[in-house]
Design a protein around this motif. Structure first.
Motif, PDB file in Angstrom:
ATOM      1  N   LEU A   1      -0.927 -11.089  -6.620  1.00 11.35           N
ATOM      2  CA  LEU A   1      -2.035 -10.809  -5.701  1.00 11.35           C
ATOM      3  C   LEU A   1      -2.000 -11.755  -4.502  1.00 11.35           C
ATOM      4  O   LEU A   1      -2.205 -11.332  -3.362  1.00 11.35           O
ATOM      5  N   GLY A   2      -1.750 -13.033  -4.765  1.00 13.69           N
ATOM      6  CA  GLY A   2      -1.656 -13.976  -3.663  1.00 13.69           C
ATOM      7  C   GLY A   2      -0.510 -13.631  -2.731  1.00 13.69           C
ATOM      8  O   GLY A   2      -0.639 -13.717  -1.499  1.00 13.69           O
ATOM      9  N   LEU A   3       0.622 -13.245  -3.313  1.00 16.32           N
ATOM     10  CA  LEU A   3       1.780 -12.852  -2.507  1.00 16.32           C
ATOM     11  C   LEU A   3       1.466 -11.621  -1.656  1.00 16.32           C
ATOM     12  O   LEU A   3       1.816 -11.567  -0.465  1.00 16.32           O
ATOM     13  N   LEU A   4       0.808 -10.631  -2.251  1.00 19.16           N
ATOM     14  CA  LEU A   4       0.480  -9.416  -1.507  1.00 19.16           C
ATOM     15  C   LEU A   4      -0.487  -9.712  -0.375  1.00 19.16           C
ATOM     16  O   LEU A   4      -0.351  -9.170   0.733  1.00 19.16           O
ATOM     17  N   ALA A   5      -1.482 -10.573  -0.637  1.00 20.76           N
ATOM     18  CA  ALA A   5      -2.429 -10.942   0.421  1.00 20.76           C
ATOM     19  C   ALA A   5      -1.710 -11.647   1.565  1.00 20.76           C
ATOM     20  O   ALA A   5      -1.986 -11.396   2.744  1.00 20.76           O
ATOM     21  N   ALA A   6      -0.766 -12.523   1.225  1.00 26.15           N
ATOM     22  CA  ALA A   6      -0.009 -13.227   2.263  1.00 26.15           C
ATOM     23  C   ALA A   6       0.900 -12.272   3.028  1.00 26.15           C
ATOM     24  O   ALA A   6       1.113 -12.428   4.233  1.00 26.15           O
ATOM     25  N   SER A   7       1.440 -11.267   2.335  1.00 24.04           N
ATOM     26  CA  SER A   7       2.398 -10.357   2.971  1.00 24.04           C
ATOM     27  C   SER A   7       1.769  -9.517   4.065  1.00 24.04           C
ATOM     28  O   SER A   7       2.463  -9.084   4.995  1.00 24.04           O
ATOM     29  N   VAL A   8       0.461  -9.261   3.968  1.00 21.53           N
ATOM     30  CA  VAL A   8      -0.228  -8.497   5.015  1.00 21.53           C
ATOM     31  C   VAL A   8      -1.057  -9.414   5.916  1.00 21.53           C
ATOM     32  O   VAL A   8      -1.854  -8.941   6.717  1.00 21.53           O
ATOM     33  N   ASP A   9      -0.860 -10.744   5.743  1.00 18.60           N
ATOM     34  CA  ASP A   9      -1.594 -11.724   6.551  1.00 18.60           C
ATOM     35  C   ASP A   9      -3.092 -11.418   6.508  1.00 18.60           C
ATOM     36  O   ASP A   9      -3.761 -11.346   7.543  1.00 18.60           O
TER      37      ASP A   9
END
Length: 250
Positions: free
Chosen positions: A85-93
């Motif tokens: 989830l953290g990675l996905l949030a970071a991936s879309v800034d």
């Protein structure tokens, strides 16, 4: 029932292997050798999953939130799911994230870690007392109070009040019988290029079980089919935790 694995999956390969001629060595029969191969694959996969789930260490605040969830009888996302989830949030800034199902704050902490420093998490839950635990957990993780907006209430009553195309990511971990409605609301809330994420879509293996299943599992199957067939979404089903269904809005 929908097909969740690609045309060539582990079970297909194992069935194919059973028809091949396997040399008998060390006194083992063909059937015994095949079963040994299957055990090796299963054991290696389970070990790999366990390693992946524990790969990102969680801090004291997350452990505290997990303990509060356990005491309340709530199911928290696994560490591996939280890291995703953290990675996905970071991936879309992500600057604006909507979360259905606050719980005691485990998933919210992971989302906030991946969001922009000025990002705001809007989190909805029908149990205000659970949200109080989440407030404490967020504060213990070092997030300022203005980083999260807590809205108590039923998701399908709250979501229609949120802004159209105002969110970069919507995370759905609420009532499984309402997942199709969550999908419809998420598509309205997301900007183009935004992500919708559903947790728990494997339902502890019941989603792919051919036997009779409760309504919530039937709804998950309908969700998986709807997302897979949508022309509006680019999707992937990630085998982390209890299944993480991810889709990007075109």
């Amino acid at each position: 029932m929908i097909q969740l694995c690609p045309p060539v999956c582990v079970h297909t390969l194992l069935n194919a292997w059973s028809h091949l001629r396997v040399p008998v060595t060390n006194g083992y029969s063909h059937a015994e050798a095949t079963r040994g191969q299957e055990r090796d694959i299963t054991g290696n996969r389970q070990t790999s999953w366990a390693f992946a789930d524990a790969y990102v260490a969680e801090d004291e605040a997350l452990r505290w939130a997990r303990e509060r969830a356990r005491e309340a009888g709530l199911r928290s996302v696994t560490p591996g799911t939280g890291a995703a989830l953290g990675l996905l949030a970071a991936s879309v800034d992500a600057k604006a994230v909507a979360e259905i199902g606050t719980g005691t704050g485990v998933s919210g902490i992971h989302l906030l870690h991946g969001m922009r420093p000025d990002g705001v998490l809007t989190t909805v839950d029908p149990e205000p007392e659970h949200q109080q635990f989440a407030r404490q957990a967020f504060r213990a993780s070092g997030f300022a109070s203005n980083r999260a907006r807590f809205i108590p209430g039923r998701a399908l009553d709250v979501l229609p009040r949120l802004a159209d195309a105002g969110y970069d990511l919507v995370f759905c971990d609420g009532d499984r019988q309402e997942v199709l409605e969550y999908l419809a609301e998420s598509l309205r809330l997301l900007r183009p290029g935004g992500l919708v994420v559903f947790e728990g879509v494997f339902a502890n293996g019941r989603t792919v079980d051919s036997g009779p299943q409760p309504t919530e599992v039937v709804r998950l199957r309908e969700l998986l089919r709807a997302v897979r067939e949508s022309q509006e979404l680019v999707t992937s089903l990630l085998p982390v935790g209890d299944g993480l269904l991810c889709a990007v809005k075109r």
